[in-house]
Design a protein around this motif. Structure first.
Motif, PDB file in Angstrom:
ATOM      1  N   GLY A  16      50.112 104.490 -91.666  1.00 19.25           N
ATOM      2  CA  GLY A  16      49.710 105.896 -91.698  1.00 19.25           C
ATOM      3  C   GLY A  16      48.658 106.207 -92.762  1.00 19.25           C
ATOM      4  O   GLY A  16      47.739 105.428 -93.022  1.00 19.25           O
ATOM      5  N   VAL A  64      60.697 104.879-103.908  1.00 20.95           N
ATOM      6  CA  VAL A  64      60.120 105.740-104.959  1.00 20.95           C
ATOM      7  C   VAL A  64      61.139 106.723-105.535  1.00 20.95           C
ATOM      8  O   VAL A  64      60.974 107.228-106.638  1.00 20.95           O
ATOM      9  CB  VAL A  64      58.857 106.508-104.477  1.00 20.95           C
ATOM     10  CG1 VAL A  64      57.718 105.563-104.167  1.00 20.95           C
ATOM     11  CG2 VAL A  64      59.178 107.421-103.297  1.00 20.95           C
ATOM     12  N   ALA A  91      54.038 108.403-100.502  1.00 22.84           N
ATOM     13  CA  ALA A  91      55.272 108.166 -99.731  1.00 22.84           C
ATOM     14  C   ALA A  91      55.951 109.485 -99.394  1.00 22.84           C
ATOM     15  O   ALA A  91      56.085 110.361-100.248  1.00 22.84           O
ATOM     16  CB  ALA A  91      56.224 107.282-100.534  1.00 22.84           C
ATOM     17  N   ILE A 140      50.001 113.522-102.458  1.00 26.52           N
ATOM     18  CA  ILE A 140      49.796 114.057-101.110  1.00 26.52           C
ATOM     19  C   ILE A 140      50.885 115.090-100.824  1.00 26.52           C
ATOM     20  O   ILE A 140      52.065 114.745-100.713  1.00 26.52           O
ATOM     21  CB  ILE A 140      49.827 112.937-100.034  1.00 26.52           C
ATOM     22  CG1 ILE A 140      48.859 111.795-100.396  1.00 26.52           C
ATOM     23  CG2 ILE A 140      49.496 113.534 -98.659  1.00 26.52           C
ATOM     24  CD1 ILE A 140      47.391 112.175-100.522  1.00 26.52           C
ATOM     25  N   TYR A 155      61.285 120.011 -96.396  1.00 24.32           N
ATOM     26  CA  TYR A 155      59.966 119.386 -96.556  1.00 24.32           C
ATOM     27  C   TYR A 155      58.992 120.366 -97.235  1.00 24.32           C
ATOM     28  O   TYR A 155      58.272 119.996 -98.172  1.00 24.32           O
ATOM     29  CB  TYR A 155      59.465 118.983 -95.169  1.00 24.32           C
ATOM     30  CG  TYR A 155      58.138 118.274 -95.121  1.00 24.32           C
ATOM     31  CD1 TYR A 155      58.042 116.927 -95.450  1.00 24.32           C
ATOM     32  CD2 TYR A 155      56.980 118.933 -94.708  1.00 24.32           C
ATOM     33  CE1 TYR A 155      56.817 116.264 -95.378  1.00 24.32           C
ATOM     34  CE2 TYR A 155      55.760 118.288 -94.628  1.00 24.32           C
ATOM     35  CZ  TYR A 155      55.690 116.945 -94.956  1.00 24.32           C
ATOM     36  OH  TYR A 155      54.485 116.295 -94.880  1.00 24.32           O
ATOM     37  N   LYS A 159      57.172 119.813-100.822  1.00 22.83           N
ATOM     38  CA  LYS A 159      55.709 119.738-100.903  1.00 22.83           C
ATOM     39  C   LYS A 159      55.139 120.854-101.790  1.00 22.83           C
ATOM     40  O   LYS A 159      54.119 120.668-102.455  1.00 22.83           O
ATOM     41  CB  LYS A 159      55.102 119.788 -99.496  1.00 22.83           C
ATOM     42  CG  LYS A 159      55.407 118.544 -98.654  1.00 22.83           C
ATOM     43  CD  LYS A 159      54.859 117.281 -99.294  1.00 22.83           C
ATOM     44  CE  LYS A 159      54.927 116.070 -98.391  1.00 22.83           C
ATOM     45  NZ  LYS A 159      54.478 114.835 -99.069  1.00 22.83           N
ATOM     46  N   THR A 190      49.970 110.129 -87.152  1.00 22.85           N
ATOM     47  CA  THR A 190      50.625 108.956 -87.770  1.00 22.85           C
ATOM     48  C   THR A 190      52.013 108.804 -87.151  1.00 22.85           C
ATOM     49  O   THR A 190      52.421 109.616 -86.318  1.00 22.85           O
ATOM     50  CB  THR A 190      50.844 109.154 -89.290  1.00 22.85           C
ATOM     51  OG1 THR A 190      51.819 110.194 -89.478  1.00 22.85           O
ATOM     52  CG2 THR A 190      49.588 109.497 -90.045  1.00 22.85           C
ATOM     53  N   MET A 192      54.679 109.578 -88.565  1.00 19.56           N
ATOM     54  CA  MET A 192      55.474 110.762 -88.933  1.00 19.56           C
ATOM     55  C   MET A 192      55.420 111.831 -87.850  1.00 19.56           C
ATOM     56  O   MET A 192      56.394 112.538 -87.609  1.00 19.56           O
ATOM     57  CB  MET A 192      54.962 111.336 -90.268  1.00 19.56           C
ATOM     58  CG  MET A 192      55.751 112.512 -90.762  1.00 19.56           C
ATOM     59  SD  MET A 192      55.207 113.068 -92.390  1.00 19.56           S
ATOM     60  CE  MET A 192      56.153 112.028 -93.465  1.00 19.56           C
ATOM     61  N   THR A 193      54.274 111.950 -87.188  1.00 20.24           N
ATOM     62  CA  THR A 193      54.107 112.990 -86.170  1.00 20.24           C
ATOM     63  C   THR A 193      54.200 112.416 -84.751  1.00 20.24           C
ATOM     64  O   THR A 193      54.128 113.155 -83.768  1.00 20.24           O
ATOM     65  CB  THR A 193      52.737 113.694 -86.337  1.00 20.24           C
ATOM     66  OG1 THR A 193      51.724 112.682 -86.468  1.00 20.24           O
ATOM     67  CG2 THR A 193      52.703 114.568 -87.563  1.00 20.24           C
TER      68      THR A 193
HETATM   69  P1  NAP Z   1      54.372 107.724 -92.144  1.00 19.74           P
HETATM   70  O1  NAP Z   1      53.400 107.220 -91.152  1.00 19.74           O
HETATM   71  O2  NAP Z   1      55.754 108.069 -91.714  1.00 19.74           O
HETATM   72  O3  NAP Z   1      54.430 106.708 -93.366  1.00 19.74           O
HETATM   73  C1  NAP Z   1      55.270 106.978 -94.462  1.00 19.74           C
HETATM   74  C2  NAP Z   1      55.118 105.892 -95.506  1.00 19.74           C
HETATM   75  O4  NAP Z   1      55.974 106.215 -96.600  1.00 19.74           O
HETATM   76  C3  NAP Z   1      55.526 104.521 -95.008  1.00 19.74           C
HETATM   77  O5  NAP Z   1      54.653 103.566 -95.562  1.00 19.74           O
HETATM   78  C4  NAP Z   1      56.937 104.357 -95.582  1.00 19.74           C
HETATM   79  O6  NAP Z   1      57.253 102.986 -95.842  1.00 19.74           O
HETATM   80  C5  NAP Z   1      56.794 105.083 -96.904  1.00 19.74           C
HETATM   81  N1  NAP Z   1      58.067 105.543 -97.464  1.00 19.74           N
HETATM   82  C6  NAP Z   1      58.978 106.390 -96.932  1.00 19.74           C
HETATM   83  N2  NAP Z   1      59.996 106.569 -97.781  1.00 19.74           N
HETATM   84  C7  NAP Z   1      59.719 105.803 -98.884  1.00 19.74           C
HETATM   85  C8  NAP Z   1      60.379 105.573-100.118  1.00 19.74           C
HETATM   86  N3  NAP Z   1      61.550 106.170-100.406  1.00 19.74           N
HETATM   87  N4  NAP Z   1      59.802 104.744-101.009  1.00 19.74           N
HETATM   88  C9  NAP Z   1      58.616 104.135-100.749  1.00 19.74           C
HETATM   89  N5  NAP Z   1      57.946 104.316 -99.597  1.00 19.74           N
HETATM   90  C10 NAP Z   1      58.498 105.141 -98.678  1.00 19.74           C
HETATM   91  O7  NAP Z   1      53.833 109.068 -92.838  1.00 19.74           O
HETATM   92  P2  NAP Z   1      52.351 109.672 -92.979  1.00 19.74           P
HETATM   93  O8  NAP Z   1      52.162 110.651 -91.893  1.00 19.74           O
HETATM   94  O9  NAP Z   1      51.365 108.589 -93.202  1.00 19.74           O
HETATM   95  O10 NAP Z   1      52.546 110.549 -94.315  1.00 19.74           O
HETATM   96  C11 NAP Z   1      52.066 110.142 -95.585  1.00 19.74           C
HETATM   97  C12 NAP Z   1      52.133 111.339 -96.520  1.00 19.74           C
HETATM   98  O11 NAP Z   1      51.328 112.389 -96.012  1.00 19.74           O
HETATM   99  C13 NAP Z   1      53.536 111.925 -96.671  1.00 19.74           C
HETATM  100  O12 NAP Z   1      53.749 112.346 -97.985  1.00 19.74           O
HETATM  101  C14 NAP Z   1      53.507 113.100 -95.726  1.00 19.74           C
HETATM  102  O13 NAP Z   1      54.453 114.079 -96.086  1.00 19.74           O
HETATM  103  C15 NAP Z   1      52.095 113.582 -95.912  1.00 19.74           C
HETATM  104  N6  NAP Z   1      51.571 114.399 -94.820  1.00 19.74           N
HETATM  105  C16 NAP Z   1      51.565 113.943 -93.545  1.00 19.74           C
HETATM  106  C17 NAP Z   1      51.070 114.771 -92.523  1.00 19.74           C
HETATM  107  C18 NAP Z   1      51.045 114.337 -91.084  1.00 19.74           C
HETATM  108  O14 NAP Z   1      50.786 115.189 -90.218  1.00 19.74           O
HETATM  109  N7  NAP Z   1      51.273 113.064 -90.760  1.00 19.74           N
HETATM  110  C19 NAP Z   1      50.581 116.041 -92.846  1.00 19.74           C
HETATM  111  C20 NAP Z   1      50.598 116.458 -94.168  1.00 19.74           C
HETATM  112  C21 NAP Z   1      51.090 115.634 -95.147  1.00 19.74           C
HETATM  113  P3  NAP Z   1      58.508 102.213 -95.180  1.00 19.74           P
HETATM  114  O15 NAP Z   1      58.260 102.164 -93.711  1.00 19.74           O
HETATM  115  O16 NAP Z   1      58.497 100.903 -95.834  1.00 19.74           O
HETATM  116  O17 NAP Z   1      59.716 103.080 -95.506  1.00 19.74           O
END
Ligand code: NAP
Length: 246
Positions: A16, A64, A91, A140, A155, A159, A190, A192-193
């Motif tokens: 992601g 983390v 994360a 982030i 969430y 945030k 990603t 997440m979504t």
């Molecule tokens: P993602 O694809 O679900 O990836 C999440 C990442 O966080 C993975 O590498 C996961 O690793 C790691 N992670 C989760 N829990 C962890 C922990 N306790 N310790 C260490 N690593 C951990 O999510 P993403 O969409 O890329 O989101 C990244 C960031 O952007 C997040 O903070 C999210 O809230 C923020 N964000 C996302 C969006 C969106 O629409 N996608 C929008 C706004 C903000 P493992 O698989 O090894 O657990």
């Protein structure tokens, strides 16, 4: 010190947005530590790809939300690359439901990773950054932390907490020329979504002026800018990577 010798730690970098940030920082010439919690194989594959193309990368496991695991992780990075000069708190997890149905553990898990994780990692890298009198901490958050969203109270609260924490830390660390900023993405494609139904996805896209999701690379570009020399006067700020007027 030339930028090439700077070391960046990106949490949640196995996939992601975190993976895109780690790859972009590696391209900019930083040595990069890619943190993951469970996804060892994708994190190691990314590290191999970065190293094969002439970069310097390392995969580091830690939850983390666990301060002792974070301490060990930072110790390992210090031994291999030197202490992190740049920390990207990326994360994050979601555990969505309406407040009336929200389990206590869903509140605690989201706070533990998304907010306490930012505190744990930031605290763990401070000593090195203060010694070098240089550092960049970028966390982030999300537009949800500013706007709120039905079904995401845990969430949104975490945030929003990241924003308030970062503004406070920016004031504490300014005397050491350490900057602390927040990047708040909108809806991004990603894992997440990825679990959304087609209907929910269409509903979200319908409310986005550009009629598309953000790409992880577009967030990585903002993060990389904030690590640069040119961004040295920016601290305690929030940057939305989004296309809606607020
Ligand atoms: P993602 O694809 O679900 O990836 C999440 C990442 O966080 C993975 O590498 C996961 O690793 C790691 N992670 C989760 N829990 C962890 C922990 N306790 N310790 C260490 N690593 C951990 O999510 P993403 O969409 O890329 O989101 C990244 C960031 O952007 C997040 O903070 C999210 O809230 C923020 N964000 C996302 C969006 C969106 O629409 N996608 C929008 C706004 C903000 P493992 O698989 O090894 O657990």
């Amino acid at each position: 010190m030339g930028d090439y010798f700077r070391v960046a730690l990106v949490t949640g970098a196995s996939r992601g947005i975190g993976a895109a940030i780690a790859c972009d920082l590696a391209l900019k010439g930083y040595a990069v530590a890619l943190n993951y919690k469970k996804s060892r194989e994708p994190a190691c594959n990314l590290v191999d790809a970065i190293n094969a193309s002439g970069g310097r990368a390392l995969a580091v496991q830690a939850d983390v939300g666990d301060s002792s695991e974070v301490g060990e992780m930072v110790g390992e990075i210090e031994k291999r690359f030197g202490g992190p000069d740049i920390l990207v708190n990326n994360a994050g997890i979601v555990r969505d439901s309406l407040v009336q149905n929200m389990a206590e553990e869903d509140w605690d898990e989201v706070m533990g990773t998304n907010l306490k994780g930012v505190f744990n990692c930031s605290k763990a890298v401070l000593k090195t950054m203060k010694r070098k009198r240089w550092g960049r901490i970028i966390s982030i958050s999300s537009i949800v932390g500013q706007q709120g969203r039905k079904g995401q109270a845990n969430y949104a609260a975490a945030k929003a907490g990241v924003i308030a924490f970062s503004k406070s830390l920016a004031l504490e660390l300014a005397p050491w020329q350490i900057t602390v900023n927040v990047v708040a993405p909108g809806f991004t494609e990603t894992g997440m979504t990825g679990g959304l139904t087609e209907r929910a996805r269409a509903g979200i896209l319908d409310r986005i002026p550009l009629r598309r999701a953000c790409r992880p690379e577009e967030i990585a570009g903002m993060v990389s800018y904030l690590t640069s020399k040119e961004a040295g006067y920016i601290s305690g700020q929030v940057f939305n990577v989004d296309c809606r007027a607020v």
